[in-house]
Design a protein around this motif. Structure first.
Motif, mmCIF file in Angstrom:
data_model
loop_
_atom_site.group_PDB
_atom_site.id
_atom_site.type_symbol
_atom_site.label_atom_id
_atom_site.label_comp_id
_atom_site.label_asym_id
_atom_site.label_seq_id
_atom_site.Cartn_x
_atom_site.Cartn_y
_atom_site.Cartn_z
ATOM 1 N N ASN A 161 -7.999 2.912 -2.759
ATOM 2 C CA ASN A 161 -8.271 3.052 -4.252
ATOM 3 C C ASN A 161 -9.565 3.914 -4.618
ATOM 4 O OD1 ASN A 161 -6.406 0.978 -4.656
ATOM 5 N ND2 ASN A 161 -7.740 -0.914 -4.623
ATOM 6 N N THR A 201 -8.161 7.354 -4.527
ATOM 7 C CA THR A 201 -7.249 7.848 -5.587
ATOM 8 C C THR A 201 -7.885 7.772 -6.834
ATOM 9 O OG1 THR A 201 -5.373 6.247 -4.739
ATOM 10 C CG2 THR A 201 -5.584 6.891 -7.136
ATOM 11 N N LEU A 257 0.919 -1.366 -0.109
ATOM 12 C CA LEU A 257 -0.007 -0.092 0.136
ATOM 13 C C LEU A 257 0.800 1.241 -0.214
ATOM 14 C CD1 LEU A 257 -2.822 1.058 0.161
ATOM 15 C CD2 LEU A 257 -2.790 0.853 2.634
ATOM 16 N N GLU A 290 3.868 1.604 -1.208
ATOM 17 C CA GLU A 290 4.246 1.573 -2.653
ATOM 18 C C GLU A 290 3.529 2.215 -3.601
ATOM 19 O OE1 GLU A 290 6.909 1.751 -5.741
ATOM 20 O OE2 GLU A 290 7.454 1.461 -3.533
ATOM 21 N N THR A 291 2.272 1.807 -3.612
ATOM 22 C CA THR A 291 1.220 2.419 -4.262
ATOM 23 C C THR A 291 0.951 3.810 -3.950
ATOM 24 O OG1 THR A 291 0.080 0.440 -4.456
ATOM 25 C CG2 THR A 291 -1.184 2.192 -4.999
ATOM 26 N N ARG A 338 3.565 5.869 -5.698
ATOM 27 C CA ARG A 338 3.134 6.128 -7.143
ATOM 28 C C ARG A 338 2.106 7.185 -7.550
ATOM 29 N NH1 ARG A 338 1.741 0.544 -9.293
ATOM 30 N NH2 ARG A 338 1.276 1.834 -11.370
ATOM 31 N N ALA A 398 -2.677 4.132 -10.567
ATOM 32 C CA ALA A 398 -2.306 3.058 -9.786
ATOM 33 C C ALA A 398 -3.228 2.638 -8.568
ATOM 34 C CB ALA A 398 -0.850 3.628 -8.792
ATOM 35 N N ARG A 399 -3.122 1.289 -8.238
ATOM 36 C CA ARG A 399 -4.285 0.748 -7.594
ATOM 37 C C ARG A 399 -3.711 -0.124 -6.687
ATOM 38 N NH1 ARG A 399 -6.169 4.543 -9.279
ATOM 39 N NH2 ARG A 399 -8.304 4.820 -10.273
ATOM 40 N N ALA A 400 -3.983 -0.222 -5.312
ATOM 41 C CA ALA A 400 -3.599 -1.154 -4.195
ATOM 42 C C ALA A 400 -4.328 -2.844 -4.460
ATOM 43 C CB ALA A 400 -3.623 -0.629 -2.883
#
Length: 526
Positions: free
Chosen positions: A264, A267, A232, A234-235, A238, A246-248
């Motif tokens: 998500n 985002t 999560l 890392e996402t 991004r 980008a999606r987890a």
């Protein structure tokens, strides 16, 4: 780094919980088992003591002290106890000297053979005890016990009283309910050594259990919690870099899965908001450019206004704001206070200085008076050579105009002294004649000139202004002369000196005038 720090925190938390929970349980278990082992050893010592006492009492009932002494000696060598001692009621060790045998022989009589055997077994008197347990055993007729240290080793010691039963009183008499006290000492070192070994084993097992459980739980937490959080994070990085696609990954329905789903959703909303923001930014950039152009124009207008304000009186500016197209503004008869000042000895100065330097002197001094006049709500009517006329009118939020005129006169007088010091050696020092008069005058603003060259002027005409000029003309250098109306208005704030009635040019009646006394020279008041 986030993963490492979180893993360490989780591992530490697990270890602490295991130490507090399992460790405390292990310690309590060890303590209970140690207490039980010690108590079992004490029970064995009690039973052994009861057996030894029964054997001694049985030997005593045979009424053969020699046999009893032999039995006691055998018990000392054959029994597993470390210490077996019998004390008389007085604290002396029994069955060593012949004191008891002689007492029994005297009370009940012993056969010659028995007495002879006893005498053969006689030895020097033994130890004497003053142990508090011995004393309590005599007093309570109950067995007293305690764990004691002897020569650095622990012993479980019992003091067992031998009661003076009725069948024993024939030999020992009835003076005391206790015949003797048996002291039995059993070493506790083997028991304590076993307790230590057991404790070490339990602690080692507990430590290994805590380490194994902590390792297992830490690995499980890394898989269940830390790994999804790392993905999560890392996402999120991004998305922070601008990748709104980008999606987890969401693989569970627990709280972490719900967190990923919420991320998500956030985002997706950010992507929409970013697109809307880009459009708003374009609109804002256009509006900002227009605003910048407007601000530049406004700054230019403000600059022009600032420059013009130096030449247009405040009263004229207020009137122009109300009616900018008027050619004659509010010429009406109102009450004012007029301050008139001129330079003392101006004719002599004009002879001493060249015109350019004289003009520079007047401009330097009069320019410094402008701020003072504006601060006290005055308007400059006109300047003529060495003279300056200032008009003070009533203001909604200011003090009485007579007070404003007087305060301005004092401030100008003080400023003149400062300028004389500042420009000493450049200009000769000057003094001012100042006069203030209060009364009605025809006041207004008029635009003079044609369409090609126009300017606004602020005027006040009438006897009030003329008399103010006459007051200034009659004043000495540095004096401030005021009329009766002005004096009445300012007498609560300033100290006045009556000069008396004076006649002035073109004034039909004498006028009672006053001199305003500056602070510091009040002792000169008449």
């Amino acid at each position: 780094m986030l993963q490492a720090r979180l893993a360490v925190k989780i591992a530490i938390l697990i270890v602490v919980i295991l130490i507090i929970g399992f460790g405390a349980s292990t310690i309590l278990t060890i303590q209970r088992e140690a207490d039980l082992l010690v108590e079992q050893n004490k029970m064995s010592a009690r039973r052994l003591t009861a057996t030894l006492v029964a054997s001694i009492e049985g030997a005593m009932l045979q009424e053969r002290p020699d046999v009893t002494r032999a039995v006691i000696q055998e018990l000392k060598t054959a029994s597993p106890v470390e210490g077996l001692t019998i004390f008389r009621r007085n604290g002396d060790e029994a069955f060593t000297d012949l004191s008891t045998a002689m007492e029994v022989d005297k009370t009940a009589g012993l056969s010659k053979d028995v007495l002879a055997n006893i005498k053969k077994m006689a030895r020097p008197p033994g130890e004497t005890t003053h142990d508090p347990l011995f004393t309590r055993a005599l007093e309570t007729l109950k067995t007293q016990e305690a764990v004691e240290a002897r020569n650095g080793a622990p012993y479980f010691t019992l003091h067992h009283p031998i009661l003076n039963a009725e069948k024993c009183q024939g030999c020992h008499g009835t003076a005391s309910p206790v015949r003797a006290v048996v002291r039995v000492a059993t070493s506790m070192e083997p028991v304590f050594a076993e307790v230590r070994r057991h404790r070490q084993r339990q602690l080692m097992v507990g430590a290994l259990t805590i380490v194994a459980a902590a390792a297992g739980l830490t690995i499980a937490m890394r898989r269940v919690v830390i790994r999804p959080i790392r993905v999560l994070a890392e996402t999120a990085r991004r998305v922070g870099a601008g990748d709104f696609d980008a999606r987890a990954p969401v693989t569970t329905r627990d709280e972490i899965g719900q967190l990923g789903a919420a991320f998500n959703e956030m985002t997706a909303r950010l992507a929409t908001a970013y697109q809307e923001l880009a459009g708003k930014n374009t609109e804002l950039a256009t509006a900002l450019q227009n605003l910048q152009e407007s601000r530049e124009r406004l700054e230019l207008l403000e600059q022009l206004k600032g420059e013009l304000s130096k030449f247009v009186p405040e009263a004229v500016k207020r009137l122009l704001e109300q009616n900018p197209n008027a050619t004659e503004l509010e010429k009406k008869n109102v009450e004012v206070s007029v301050l008139f000042l001129d330079i003392a000895g101006y004719t002599k100065l004009s002879e001493q200085l060249e015109p350019k330097k004289l003009n520079q002197l007047v401009q330097t001094y009069f320019s410094s008076f402008l701020e003072i006049i504006q601060r006290h709500h005055g308007d400059i009517n006109e300047t003529a050579g060495d003279g300056l006329m200032v008009i003070f009118q009533a203001q909604p939020t200011a003090a009485d105009h007579a007070l404003n005129a007087t305060r301005a006169a004092f401030a100008i007088r003080q400023r003149t002294e400062q300028l004389n010091e500042e420009y000493g050696g450049i200009f000769p020092p000057i003094g001012l004649h100042m006069g203030i008069n209060t009364g009605d005058a025809l006041v207004g603003a008029t635009k003079i000139g044609g369409s090609g060259s126009q300017r606004w002027t602020f005027t006040a005409t009438g006897p009030t202004t003329n008399v103010a000029a006459r007051f200034a003309g009659s004043a000495q250098a540095g004096e401030i002369i005021v009329g009766p109306t002005t004096a009445e208005r300012i007498k609560a704030q300033f100290v006045l000196e009556s000069v008396g009635e004076r006649t002035f040019k073109n004034v039909s009646q004498p006028i009672h005038v006053f001199r305003v006394i500056p602070p510091g020279v009040y002792e000169k008041i008449v």
